[in-house]
Structure formats: structure tokens, C-alpha cells
Motif scaffolding. Sequence first.
Motif, PDB file in Angstrom:
ATOM      1  N   UNK A  30      66.018  84.147  25.598  1.00 55.00           N
ATOM      2  CA  UNK A  30      65.293  83.288  24.660  1.00 55.00           C
ATOM      3  C   UNK A  30      65.242  81.859  25.195  1.00 55.00           C
ATOM      4  N   UNK A  31      64.050  81.267  25.136  1.00 53.03           N
ATOM      5  CA  UNK A  31      63.918  79.895  25.652  1.00 53.03           C
ATOM      6  C   UNK A  31      64.678  78.939  24.735  1.00 53.03           C
ATOM      7  N   UNK A  32      65.172  77.847  25.321  1.00 53.97           N
ATOM      8  CA  UNK A  32      65.862  76.840  24.527  1.00 53.97           C
ATOM      9  C   UNK A  32      64.879  76.137  23.608  1.00 53.97           C
ATOM     10  N   UNK A  33      65.406  75.665  22.490  1.00 59.71           N
ATOM     11  CA  UNK A  33      64.559  74.870  21.611  1.00 59.71           C
ATOM     12  C   UNK A  33      64.506  73.437  22.096  1.00 59.71           C
ATOM     13  N   UNK A  34      63.761  72.622  21.381  1.00 59.55           N
ATOM     14  CA  UNK A  34      63.645  71.205  21.747  1.00 59.55           C
ATOM     15  C   UNK A  34      64.700  70.402  21.031  1.00 59.55           C
ATOM     16  N   UNK A  35      65.496  69.665  21.790  1.00 59.61           N
ATOM     17  CA  UNK A  35      66.374  68.649  21.188  1.00 59.61           C
ATOM     18  C   UNK A  35      65.603  67.326  21.165  1.00 59.61           C
ATOM     19  N   UNK A  36      64.947  67.101  22.306  1.00 56.85           N
ATOM     20  CA  UNK A  36      64.168  65.860  22.457  1.00 56.85           C
ATOM     21  C   UNK A  36      62.685  66.236  22.422  1.00 56.85           C
ATOM     22  N   UNK A  37      61.935  65.521  21.631  1.00 53.82           N
ATOM     23  CA  UNK A  37      60.506  65.798  21.505  1.00 53.82           C
ATOM     24  C   UNK A  37      59.728  64.728  22.281  1.00 53.82           C
ATOM     25  N   UNK A  38      58.859  65.194  23.176  1.00 53.49           N
ATOM     26  CA  UNK A  38      57.949  64.256  23.856  1.00 53.49           C
ATOM     27  C   UNK A  38      56.787  64.031  22.900  1.00 53.49           C
ATOM     28  N   UNK A  39      56.699  62.809  22.425  1.00 54.56           N
ATOM     29  CA  UNK A  39      55.788  62.527  21.318  1.00 54.56           C
ATOM     30  C   UNK A  39      54.633  61.656  21.806  1.00 54.56           C
ATOM     31  N   UNK A  40      53.410  62.164  21.626  1.00 51.30           N
ATOM     32  CA  UNK A  40      52.211  61.356  21.918  1.00 51.30           C
ATOM     33  C   UNK A  40      51.375  61.375  20.669  1.00 51.30           C
ATOM     34  N   UNK A  41      51.052  60.207  20.162  1.00 49.68           N
ATOM     35  CA  UNK A  41      50.181  60.176  18.996  1.00 49.68           C
ATOM     36  C   UNK A  41      49.445  58.851  18.929  1.00 49.68           C
ATOM     37  N   UNK A  42      48.465  58.765  18.051  1.00 48.03           N
ATOM     38  CA  UNK A  42      47.747  57.525  17.840  1.00 48.03           C
ATOM     39  C   UNK A  42      48.393  56.826  16.653  1.00 48.03           C
ATOM     40  N   UNK A  43      48.761  55.564  16.837  1.00 53.50           N
ATOM     41  CA  UNK A  43      49.356  54.815  15.740  1.00 53.50           C
ATOM     42  C   UNK A  43      48.446  53.631  15.440  1.00 53.50           C
ATOM     43  N   UNK A  44      47.871  53.635  14.256  1.00 50.32           N
ATOM     44  CA  UNK A  44      46.921  52.590  13.872  1.00 50.32           C
ATOM     45  C   UNK A  44      45.877  52.363  14.975  1.00 50.32           C
ATOM     46  N   UNK A  45      45.412  53.484  15.528  1.00 54.78           N
ATOM     47  CA  UNK A  45      44.332  53.416  16.510  1.00 54.78           C
ATOM     48  C   UNK A  45      44.771  53.183  17.946  1.00 54.78           C
TER      49      UNK A  45
END
Lengths: 166, 290
Positions: free
Chosen positions: A1-16
Motif C-alpha cells: 500500500x502506498x504511503x499517505x500524504x503527511x505533507x501536502x504540496x499545495x498550489x492554489x489561487x489566492x485572491x487571484x
Amino acid sequence: MTDGMRIVALKFQLNGKPVEMECEAEETLAEVLRNHLNLNGTKVSCEVQVCGACTVLVDGLPVSSCTYLAYEARGKNVATIEGLEKPDGTLHPLQQAFIDDFAFQCGFCTPGMIMAAKALLDENPQPTRAEIIHHMDGNICRCTGYVPIVAAVQRAAGVMAKESKK
Amino acid sequence: MMPLRRFQMHQPKNVAEAAEMLAHYGEKGRLYAGGTELLLAMKHDLLRYEHLVDVKTVPGLDKIEAKNSSLHIGGTVTHRAIENSPLVRERLPVMAEMARQIANVRVRATGTLGGNICFAEPHSDPATLLLALGAKARVQGRNGERTLAMNEILVGAYETALAADEILTAIEIPLLAKSQRAAYLKFQVHERPTLSLALVLDVDASGNAITKARAVVGSVSLTPCRSDKADALLVGPRDKVEKQLADAAQVLAEAADPGDDLEGSAEYKRHLTGVFLRRAFAQALSGAPR
Ligand SMILES: Cc1cc2nc3c(=O)[nH]c(=O)nc-3n(C[C@@H](O)[C@@H](O)[C@H](O)COP(=O)(O)OP(=O)(O)OC[C@H]3O[C@@H](n4cnc5c(N)ncnc54)[C@H](O)[C@@H]3O)c2cc1C
Ligand code: FES
Ligand code: FES
């Protein structure tokens, strides 16, 4: 079974604007906004989805950032109170209407109120009074009282309708 | 801010993989959907999990479809999606109307139908209506699929019949026939309903007699409750049934056997059962078929 994520690589738009960062899987969006991104406009009060002080918009929908994982913002558009005023400092019609109608006293609930109202007006630009009350039902104010808050949302709807006709 | 304890997030690609993950992590892992119940309980340290399995990464569970004479609502469909779905609004308006009344906008935007049923919180709006509508839950685990009626899946407060590796993939709701009328009403002063009442009536061609009835009272007992005896009192010519509404409510309230708690006294809840049964009866028989 693959390991889960402890650390999330986060990419998102914040206020544009694009944000690229890492967070821990259990960090809430409010923690990331306030502690990592220094955006303290989003308030945290009850921490159990009840009061709405922590309301931010994710892809236009209001969520309780106090218990909404930052992980969920992957690839999405996040809007907070800090993104509302124009670069020249002009306030958003909702912000101006809250001032004009005296729709806050201590102001702790106000960022959440305004973001919740924004979600409503973006979807339904001319809501009835009953629709405003139904939509804002989950945002609690402990000092102002709701009459001026509803009036401010109605006023902002009117201003925004005029602006969009220009 | 109240921090959450550390956990790892897992992203299954399909239901089979999610079931494997749940089996593998056992007590240390839990399925995670909108988190509007789970994360709150974890924040308060009432529940501890080191592994969360994000059911939303499984494709296809977020669909709403009409099949034959039923509506299939996927396990990860949010209350908001139900409330706004043109299909639900057209084919089963009582379901959309119920969804509109759940919690607040933020909980509706993230909370899912699957999460609502599987948390089995006694104060659930969907559970009450779905039992009255005769809905069924489709669940899938490592040993395959099965279908459970609402009274089979909900076995107690915070307790379902699901095995640790089972996932609710969809709720199937039979559409109302032309002869059927439905109403859903609730009484609420706090975050969750104090009492919820759902009613489905079959009426004859004249519209003046009820040939079959199904009344459910929710939020006042561990699971939503119905009674054959109460339903029998709701069958017959309309004017006769109207006179029997109080008796039917009494029988239904006796079956539910409410207790005293912060929502109100047992007596108050029995009283509310009568008030809301009467209102639901009038609403179901007014206006267009729902
Ligand atoms: C302030 C507030 C007010 C509320 N008011 C109401 C109300 O008025 N009426 C009402 O009915 N509810 C109310 N709720 C409850 C609300 O949380 C649920 O309605 C919501 O749907 C839960 O879904 P979720 O996706 O957030 O579940 P989660 O919190 O993600 O999960 C809940 C549980 O279900 C399990 N689970 C989730 N999805 C599945 C699946 N597909 N298969 C198997 N197990 C699964 C999880 O493992 C977990 O144990 C309220 C909640 C809050 C916080
Ligand atoms: S702080 Fe998030 S809802 Fe109250
Ligand atoms: S202005 Fe103080 S809580 Fe609303």
C-alpha cells in the motif's frame, strides 16, 4: 500500500494570485491563511462550523476555514476579505455598505459576513430579503444585530446592479 | 486555534482501493468526505485517526442520475448539489427542499449525503426523509456490493450496519408515482433539528381518499422511526383521516419514545409530533404532486 500524504504540496489561487507552498495534511485553511500567509482578516471563533467568522470562498462557495482542510484548496480559487478592495484602495460595495449601514460594532464577524454575502450576490445579484436571511442564517453576530447587516447586503446589491449597468 | 492531531491523507483511485485502505488501517483509519462531522469530532479529540482516506478522490461518486423510476445520488454528492440539482428539483422536489434546510450554507457546500448517513447522527434531516421515501443505500466493500434499506443501515446513534471496509457509493430513491404526495418539515432552534417529520401519501384518483401512508418522525429517537399502526390510521377518506391525525401522531410518538434532553422534554417532542404531522398532512395534500 502506498504511503499517505503527511505533507501536502499545495498550489492554489489566492485572491487571484498563484500560491505554491507546502502544508501538513491536518492544517486547516484558516491556519494556513493566518499562520503561514499572514492574512489575519479571516477570523476564527467557534471552530465548529457554527458561527461563520472564518468564512472564505473556495471556487465561489462559502466554507468554514476553521475546519476545512487546506488540502482541499488544491488547484482551487480561494477568496478572502483581503482580496476585496481594488488596488487603488476603493472598497468593495459590500465593504462600503457595511460602513454606510453601521453593520458592525466590534467587527469580529464582519469578514465572514461580507464573504458569505459576496457568495450570495455573485450567484444571485438581486436576492429577496428572505433569500438574504436564509443564506446568512449561519453567520452569527454577537453585537450589531442583524437588521443593519441585512440592510447592508440589500444596499450593496443595489450598488452592484447600478455598477454593472455602467 | 484548536489544532488537529497529525494524520496522513490517502487518495484512493477507486472504491476497491478505498476498501483495501480501510481494511489495512483498521481502527487507525477512517473514510473522509466533507469532514463536517469527522474533523469536528477529531478537533475535540473525541475521535483519533492517523489515516484519513479521501473518498472524494474516487471518480464517479459525485453524480446524480435518474434511472428507470429512481433517482441515484452518489455518496459524495453535497447537500448543496442536491439542493441546486435541476434533476432533483424537477423529479423529487421534496428532496431538494429538504437539502435546502440542512445546517448552514457552508456545511451544505461541503457536507455530503454519504457522510450524513454514515455518521448516523440521530438529528439527521436526510435520514428521516429517505426512510419515508423507501430509499436504499448501495454499499461496497472488499467482498462486493450490497443494498441496505434505510432502517437496515441505520442501527443506532452514531452506529451503522457498515463493515469497517464498506463505502456507501450511492443512495437510490424511488421516484414518487403520480398518485403520491410527499412533505418534509422540521422544527429547529439549534444547529440540528429538534424534530423532523416526513410523510408520503398515496391518494386515489378523486384525491379524496388516502390509500397508503408512510409517516416518519426523526431526530427524537436514536434512529428515525415509523409505525405500521400509525400509518394505518392515516388511510381512508380524507375527512376521516383528518379526525384521526392526533391519534396517529400519538401512536407514532409512542413508537419513537422520545426522551428528555437539551432539545426539549419528551412531552414537548410528543406534542410537536402532533403539530408537525398535521402540518405535513395539509402540505402534502395541497398543490401539485411532489
Ligand atoms: C454546524 C452544523 C450544523 C449541522 N446541521 C445539520 C442539520 O441541520 N441537519 C443535518 O442533517 N445535518 C446537520 N449537520 C451534519 C452535517 O455534518 C452532515 O449533514 C454532513 O452531511 C456530513 O457529511 P460529511 O461529508 O461532512 O461527512 P464526514 O464528516 O466527512 O464523515 C462523517 C462520517 O461518515 C463516514 N463517511 C463519509 N462518507 C462516507 C461514505 N461514502 N461511505 C461510508 N462512510 C462514509 C466517515 O468515515 C465519518 O465517520 C450539521 C453539521 C454542523 C457542523
Ligand atoms: S470559526 Fe469557523 S465557523 Fe465559527
Ligand atoms: S460586529 Fe461584533 S460580532 Fe458582529
